[in-house]
Design a protein around this motif. Sequence first.
Motif, PDB file in Angstrom:
ATOM      1  N   ASN A   2       0.870  -1.165   0.000  1.00 48.19           N
ATOM      2  CA  ASN A   2       0.000   0.000   0.000  1.00 48.19           C
ATOM      3  C   ASN A   2       0.910   1.218   0.000  1.00 48.19           C
ATOM      4  O   ASN A   2       1.812   1.314   0.817  1.00 48.19           O
ATOM      5  CB  ASN A   2      -0.879  -0.041   1.237  1.00 48.19           C
ATOM      6  CG  ASN A   2      -1.730   1.193   1.410  1.00 48.19           C
ATOM      7  OD1 ASN A   2      -1.517   2.206   0.767  1.00 48.19           O
ATOM      8  ND2 ASN A   2      -2.688   1.101   2.301  1.00 48.19           N
ATOM      9  N   TRP A  15      -2.912  -0.022  -3.972  1.00 44.63           N
ATOM     10  CA  TRP A  15      -2.797  -1.270  -3.249  1.00 44.63           C
ATOM     11  C   TRP A  15      -2.497  -2.363  -4.273  1.00 44.63           C
ATOM     12  O   TRP A  15      -3.116  -2.416  -5.327  1.00 44.63           O
ATOM     13  CB  TRP A  15      -4.096  -1.623  -2.549  1.00 44.63           C
ATOM     14  CG  TRP A  15      -4.504  -0.721  -1.437  1.00 44.63           C
ATOM     15  CD1 TRP A  15      -4.348  -0.939  -0.106  1.00 44.63           C
ATOM     16  CD2 TRP A  15      -5.189   0.541  -1.547  1.00 44.63           C
ATOM     17  NE1 TRP A  15      -4.882   0.108   0.618  1.00 44.63           N
ATOM     18  CE2 TRP A  15      -5.398   1.032  -0.242  1.00 44.63           C
ATOM     19  CE3 TRP A  15      -5.635   1.319  -2.626  1.00 44.63           C
ATOM     20  CZ2 TRP A  15      -6.030   2.237   0.018  1.00 44.63           C
ATOM     21  CZ3 TRP A  15      -6.255   2.528  -2.379  1.00 44.63           C
ATOM     22  CH2 TRP A  15      -6.443   2.967  -1.067  1.00 44.63           C
ATOM     23  N   ASN A  17      -1.907  -6.637  -4.350  1.00 43.92           N
ATOM     24  CA  ASN A  17      -2.082  -7.886  -3.601  1.00 43.92           C
ATOM     25  C   ASN A  17      -2.777  -7.681  -2.263  1.00 43.92           C
ATOM     26  O   ASN A  17      -2.604  -8.459  -1.328  1.00 43.92           O
ATOM     27  CB  ASN A  17      -0.761  -8.633  -3.434  1.00 43.92           C
ATOM     28  CG  ASN A  17      -0.407  -9.385  -4.697  1.00 43.92           C
ATOM     29  OD1 ASN A  17      -1.267  -9.676  -5.521  1.00 43.92           O
ATOM     30  ND2 ASN A  17       0.849  -9.700  -4.862  1.00 43.92           N
ATOM     31  N   GLU A  18      -3.543  -6.627  -2.193  1.00 44.52           N
ATOM     32  CA  GLU A  18      -4.449  -6.359  -1.083  1.00 44.52           C
ATOM     33  C   GLU A  18      -5.431  -5.307  -1.573  1.00 44.52           C
ATOM     34  O   GLU A  18      -5.201  -4.665  -2.593  1.00 44.52           O
ATOM     35  CB  GLU A  18      -3.694  -5.866   0.160  1.00 44.52           C
ATOM     36  CG  GLU A  18      -3.003  -4.531  -0.022  1.00 44.52           C
ATOM     37  CD  GLU A  18      -2.309  -4.034   1.231  1.00 44.52           C
ATOM     38  OE1 GLU A  18      -2.978  -3.878   2.263  1.00 44.52           O
ATOM     39  OE2 GLU A  18      -1.095  -3.803   1.152  1.00 44.52           O
ATOM     40  N   GLN A  46      -4.653  -8.716  -6.774  1.00 45.56           N
ATOM     41  CA  GLN A  46      -5.608  -7.697  -6.347  1.00 45.56           C
ATOM     42  C   GLN A  46      -4.933  -6.351  -6.575  1.00 45.56           C
ATOM     43  O   GLN A  46      -3.762  -6.177  -6.212  1.00 45.56           O
ATOM     44  CB  GLN A  46      -5.954  -7.835  -4.871  1.00 45.56           C
ATOM     45  CG  GLN A  46      -6.727  -9.087  -4.537  1.00 45.56           C
ATOM     46  CD  GLN A  46      -6.999  -9.176  -3.050  1.00 45.56           C
ATOM     47  OE1 GLN A  46      -6.110  -8.977  -2.233  1.00 45.56           O
ATOM     48  NE2 GLN A  46      -8.235  -9.484  -2.701  1.00 45.56           N
ATOM     49  N   THR A  66     -10.219  -7.900  -7.903  1.00 45.95           N
ATOM     50  CA  THR A  66      -9.527  -9.156  -7.661  1.00 45.95           C
ATOM     51  C   THR A  66      -9.582  -9.953  -8.957  1.00 45.95           C
ATOM     52  O   THR A  66     -10.650 -10.077  -9.559  1.00 45.95           O
ATOM     53  CB  THR A  66     -10.211  -9.956  -6.533  1.00 45.95           C
ATOM     54  OG1 THR A  66     -10.173  -9.184  -5.333  1.00 45.95           O
ATOM     55  CG2 THR A  66      -9.517 -11.291  -6.311  1.00 45.95           C
TER      56      THR A  66
END
Length: 193
Positions: A2, A15, A17-18, A46, A66
Amino acid sequence: MNKLINLKKIDFCYWVNELPKLEVNSGSERIIEIKRVSEEFKDPVQIALELSLHRHISSYALLGFTFTPAKNGQSLIIRINCSNENRKNYLSQIRTGESSKYIYSGLDDYLIESISDEIINFSKEKYLPAGDLSFSVAANCEVSSSPLIFKMITKILLSIFIAVDREKIFNSSCMENLFMNEILNEISNYTER
């Protein structure tokens, strides 16, 4: 990962992968099937982007998705399942003070339409990988979100999505440059129109 970036005329937070912590009740779901897909297999990912442009009234958007790949898939199924029914405030990372109280999770129907249109236009020019792409995170500002900013953010996210690979995802400076370049490129394309 992030990261918050503040520039002279642009603020953005991304962001990878989150996704941002955001409560969005699923309302109506828009489904788009793209049959023109690449054969390249992409890893699950993501990606989300919160963007604020200082020079325009229609200047705020947050959108995230996602992606789940499909081996030997024949199409990309895109789901846009955001709703504004709950009208819950979203505590923005880049908009603070008075303007932050007008930011809500979810999207109005006319914003979902602009996202859908941009996905279709983008897929005519570039190949997307096969799988399932679910836009499940979004926020808009009651006083400064427009279909145009959501078209821009959709194009930026899709451009980053097809450009990113396993090595880039874990390289913080590479991801920052990728986001910065795509954002600046899209803003310059918009001002030339």
